[in-house]
Design an enzyme around this catalytic site. Structure first.
Site, PDB file in Angstrom:
ATOM      1  N   GLY A  16       9.041 -12.857   2.337  1.00 58.27           N
ATOM      2  CA  GLY A  16       8.356 -12.392   1.134  1.00 58.27           C
ATOM      3  C   GLY A  16       7.325 -11.299   1.384  1.00 58.27           C
ATOM      4  O   GLY A  16       6.366 -11.164   0.619  1.00 58.27           O
ATOM      5  N   SER A  17       7.522 -10.494   2.426  1.00 59.28           N
ATOM      6  CA  SER A  17       6.532  -9.432   2.659  1.00 59.28           C
ATOM      7  C   SER A  17       6.611  -8.366   1.556  1.00 59.28           C
ATOM      8  O   SER A  17       5.589  -7.771   1.199  1.00 59.28           O
ATOM      9  CB  SER A  17       6.696  -8.805   4.053  1.00 59.28           C
ATOM     10  OG  SER A  17       7.880  -8.070   4.133  1.00 59.28           O
ATOM     11  N   ASN A 111      16.852  -3.940  -6.456  1.00 55.09           N
ATOM     12  CA  ASN A 111      16.999  -4.559  -5.134  1.00 55.09           C
ATOM     13  C   ASN A 111      16.499  -3.586  -4.086  1.00 55.09           C
ATOM     14  O   ASN A 111      16.538  -2.369  -4.286  1.00 55.09           O
ATOM     15  CB  ASN A 111      18.473  -4.876  -4.864  1.00 55.09           C
ATOM     16  CG  ASN A 111      18.680  -5.569  -3.520  1.00 55.09           C
ATOM     17  OD1 ASN A 111      17.916  -6.460  -3.140  1.00 55.09           O
ATOM     18  ND2 ASN A 111      19.694  -5.159  -2.775  1.00 55.09           N
ATOM     19  N   HIS A 113      17.061  -2.652   0.039  1.00 57.29           N
ATOM     20  CA  HIS A 113      18.033  -2.897   1.113  1.00 57.29           C
ATOM     21  C   HIS A 113      17.616  -2.097   2.341  1.00 57.29           C
ATOM     22  O   HIS A 113      17.231  -0.932   2.225  1.00 57.29           O
ATOM     23  CB  HIS A 113      19.431  -2.477   0.647  1.00 57.29           C
ATOM     24  CG  HIS A 113      20.484  -2.788   1.652  1.00 57.29           C
ATOM     25  ND1 HIS A 113      20.960  -4.076   1.861  1.00 57.29           N
ATOM     26  CD2 HIS A 113      21.133  -2.000   2.540  1.00 57.29           C
ATOM     27  CE1 HIS A 113      21.861  -4.052   2.827  1.00 57.29           C
ATOM     28  NE2 HIS A 113      21.985  -2.801   3.254  1.00 57.29           N
ATOM     29  N   SER A 140      16.289   1.586   1.088  1.00 61.22           N
ATOM     30  CA  SER A 140      16.697   2.070  -0.229  1.00 61.22           C
ATOM     31  C   SER A 140      16.337   1.076  -1.324  1.00 61.22           C
ATOM     32  O   SER A 140      16.500  -0.131  -1.142  1.00 61.22           O
ATOM     33  CB  SER A 140      18.225   2.230  -0.290  1.00 61.22           C
ATOM     34  OG  SER A 140      18.724   3.038   0.744  1.00 61.22           O
ATOM     35  N   GLU A 147      28.501  -4.481  -7.774  1.00 61.98           N
ATOM     36  CA  GLU A 147      28.889  -4.115  -6.406  1.00 61.98           C
ATOM     37  C   GLU A 147      27.752  -4.421  -5.430  1.00 61.98           C
ATOM     38  O   GLU A 147      26.634  -3.892  -5.603  1.00 61.98           O
ATOM     39  CB  GLU A 147      29.224  -2.613  -6.351  1.00 61.98           C
ATOM     40  CG  GLU A 147      29.936  -2.223  -5.085  1.00 61.98           C
ATOM     41  CD  GLU A 147      29.997  -0.702  -4.916  1.00 61.98           C
ATOM     42  OE1 GLU A 147      30.123  -0.248  -3.776  1.00 61.98           O
ATOM     43  OE2 GLU A 147      29.883   0.003  -5.939  1.00 61.98           O
ATOM     44  N   ASP A 149      25.005  -4.341  -2.922  1.00 60.01           N
ATOM     45  CA  ASP A 149      24.248  -3.238  -2.323  1.00 60.01           C
ATOM     46  C   ASP A 149      24.825  -1.886  -2.741  1.00 60.01           C
ATOM     47  O   ASP A 149      24.743  -0.903  -1.993  1.00 60.01           O
ATOM     48  CB  ASP A 149      24.244  -3.336  -0.786  1.00 60.01           C
ATOM     49  CG  ASP A 149      23.598  -4.624  -0.300  1.00 60.01           C
ATOM     50  OD1 ASP A 149      22.652  -5.097  -0.958  1.00 60.01           O
ATOM     51  OD2 ASP A 149      24.039  -5.156   0.737  1.00 60.01           O
ATOM     52  N   GLN A 177       8.114   0.899   5.501  1.00 62.20           N
ATOM     53  CA  GLN A 177       8.517   1.831   4.443  1.00 62.20           C
ATOM     54  C   GLN A 177       8.937   1.096   3.172  1.00 62.20           C
ATOM     55  O   GLN A 177       8.730   1.577   2.065  1.00 62.20           O
ATOM     56  CB  GLN A 177       9.663   2.730   4.926  1.00 62.20           C
ATOM     57  CG  GLN A 177       9.256   3.698   6.013  1.00 62.20           C
ATOM     58  CD  GLN A 177       8.075   4.557   5.575  1.00 62.20           C
ATOM     59  OE1 GLN A 177       8.111   5.206   4.532  1.00 62.20           O
ATOM     60  NE2 GLN A 177       7.011   4.537   6.357  1.00 62.20           N
TER      61      GLN A 177
HETATM   62  C1  GAR Z   1      13.927  -6.894   3.716  1.00 63.02           C
HETATM   63  O1  GAR Z   1      14.121  -6.142   4.873  1.00 63.02           O
HETATM   64  C2  GAR Z   1      14.942  -6.510   2.661  1.00 63.02           C
HETATM   65  O2  GAR Z   1      15.253  -5.144   2.669  1.00 63.02           O
HETATM   66  C3  GAR Z   1      16.125  -7.341   3.078  1.00 63.02           C
HETATM   67  O3  GAR Z   1      15.578  -8.580   3.432  1.00 63.02           O
HETATM   68  C4  GAR Z   1      14.256  -8.364   3.953  1.00 63.02           C
HETATM   69  C5  GAR Z   1      13.292  -9.271   3.229  1.00 63.02           C
HETATM   70  O4  GAR Z   1      12.024  -9.192   3.783  1.00 63.02           O
HETATM   71  N1  GAR Z   1      17.080  -7.459   2.023  1.00 63.02           N
HETATM   72  C6  GAR Z   1      18.398  -7.392   2.203  1.00 63.02           C
HETATM   73  O5  GAR Z   1      18.917  -7.286   3.290  1.00 63.02           O
HETATM   74  C7  GAR Z   1      19.223  -7.476   0.924  1.00 63.02           C
HETATM   75  N2  GAR Z   1      20.550  -7.000   1.128  1.00 63.02           N
HETATM   76  P1  GAR Z   1      10.784  -9.865   3.058  1.00 63.02           P
HETATM   77  O6  GAR Z   1      11.215 -11.303   2.710  1.00 63.02           O
HETATM   78  O7  GAR Z   1       9.708  -9.861   4.103  1.00 63.02           O
HETATM   79  O8  GAR Z   1      10.440  -9.066   1.843  1.00 63.02           O
END
Ligand code: GAR
Length: 220
Positions: A16-17, A111, A113, A140, A147, A149, A177
Site C-alpha cells: 500500500g505504498s 491502475n 503498473h 504507467s 484488457e 494492463d 516514480q
Molecule cells: C506497485 O509496484 C504497482 O505498480 C504494482 O504493485 C505494486 C504495489 O505496491 N501493481 C501491479 O503490478 C499491477 N499490475 P504498493 O502496494 O506498495 O502500492
C-alpha cells in the site's frame, strides 16, 4: 473541504505504498479527494495498517471465499458502490477483474503498473526489463478496461537501468516514480480534467498520445 471533493475507493493487495502517497497528498490538501474506503483481498497486509493509521474504513474480502471470479467481483461491486465513489484506484490490487466489473467502472477506474506499457504487462516486470537488456524502464498509469494492463495510458515516468541494477533496486527506483505519477493522475481526474472517451484518454479535452504523457514533459 470543497463540495467538489472526489470520493475515492482504493483497492490493494499488499504494502500500500501508493495508497500512502495518495493519503499524504489528500492530507496535505494537494488533492481534492476523500479516500472513503480501502479494500484488500488479503488480510494482514501493510496497506490495511496504513488505512487504520489514518482512520480510513477498510474491508477485507478474500477472493478465496467465492466460487467464481464473477461472484467475487459482484461482492466487490456491492461494497464499492455502497461508498458512492467517483473514482476507483487500483493500487497494487493483484487480481484479474472480470469484464462485467471493468465495464461497470469504465472511465472511473485507474491502475498503476510497474513498466512502460505496453511493454511487460503482467508480473515480474522489473526482472523482464533486466533480462531484455533494456536501458530504460518505468511506470504507467492507465484507465482500466477489460484488457489486463491494457487500457488507455494517461501518464508514464521513466527510470534508467544501471549496469548493477537488480530486480529489487529497479523496483525501488520505479516505486519512487509511482508515488509521483499516481497522485498527479488522480489530481487531474479529481479536477475534472482527465477523461476516457471512445477508449482514449483526454486531458483538458485534448486526446493524449497512445503512450500517455511523459512525466518529464508534464507541465501540470
Ligand atoms: C506497485 O509496484 C504497482 O505498480 C504494482 O504493485 C505494486 C504495489 O505496491 N501493481 C501491479 O503490478 C499491477 N499490475 P504498493 O502496494 O506498495 O502500492
Amino acid at each position: 473541504m470543497s463540495s467538489f471533493t472526489t470520493r475515492v475507493v482504493v483497492m490493494i493487495s499488499g504494502s500500500g505504498s501508493n495508497l500512502q502517497a495518495l493519503i499524504d497528498a489528500q492530507e496535505s490538501n494537494e488533492l481534492p479527494i476523500k479516500i472513503c474506503a480501502v479494500i484488500s483481498n488479503k488480510d494482514n497486509v501493510k496497506g490495511l495498517e496504513r488505512a487504520a493509521n489514518h482512520n480510513i474504513p477498510a474491508f477485507v474480502i478474500s477472493h478465496k471465499a467465492f466460487p467464481t471470479r464473477e461472484d467475487f467481483d459482484a461482492r466487490l461491486m456491492e461494497i464499492i458502490d455502497a461508498q458512492g465513489p467517483d473514482l476507483v484506484v487500483l493500487a497494487g490490487f493483484m487480481r484479474i477483474l472480470t469484464p462485467g466489473f471493468t465495464e461497470h467502472y469504465e472511465g472511473r477506474m485507474l491502475n498503476i503498473h510497474p513498466s512502460l506499457l505496453p511493454k511487460y504487462q503482467g508480473l515480474n516486470t522489473h526482472q523482464r526489463a533486466l533480462d531484455a537488456g533494456d536501458k530504460e524502464h518505468g511506470v504507467s498509469v492507465h484507465f482500466v478496461t477489460a484488457e489486463l494492463d491494457g487500457g488507455p495510458l494517461v501518464l508514464q515516468a521513466r527510470v534508467s537501468i544501471a549496469a548493477d541494477d537488480n530486480a529489487d533496486t529497479l523496483a525501488a527506483k520505479a516505486l519512487k516514480q509511482e508515488h509521483v505519477i499516481y497522485p498527479l493522475a488522480v489530481k487531474w481526474f479529481s479536477e475534472g480534467r482527465l477523461q476516457l472517451q471512445n477508449n482514449r484518454s483526454y486531458l483538458d479535452n485534448k486526446e493524449l498520445p497512445l503512450e500517455g504523457i511523459d512525466l518529464n514533459d508534464a507541465e501540470y
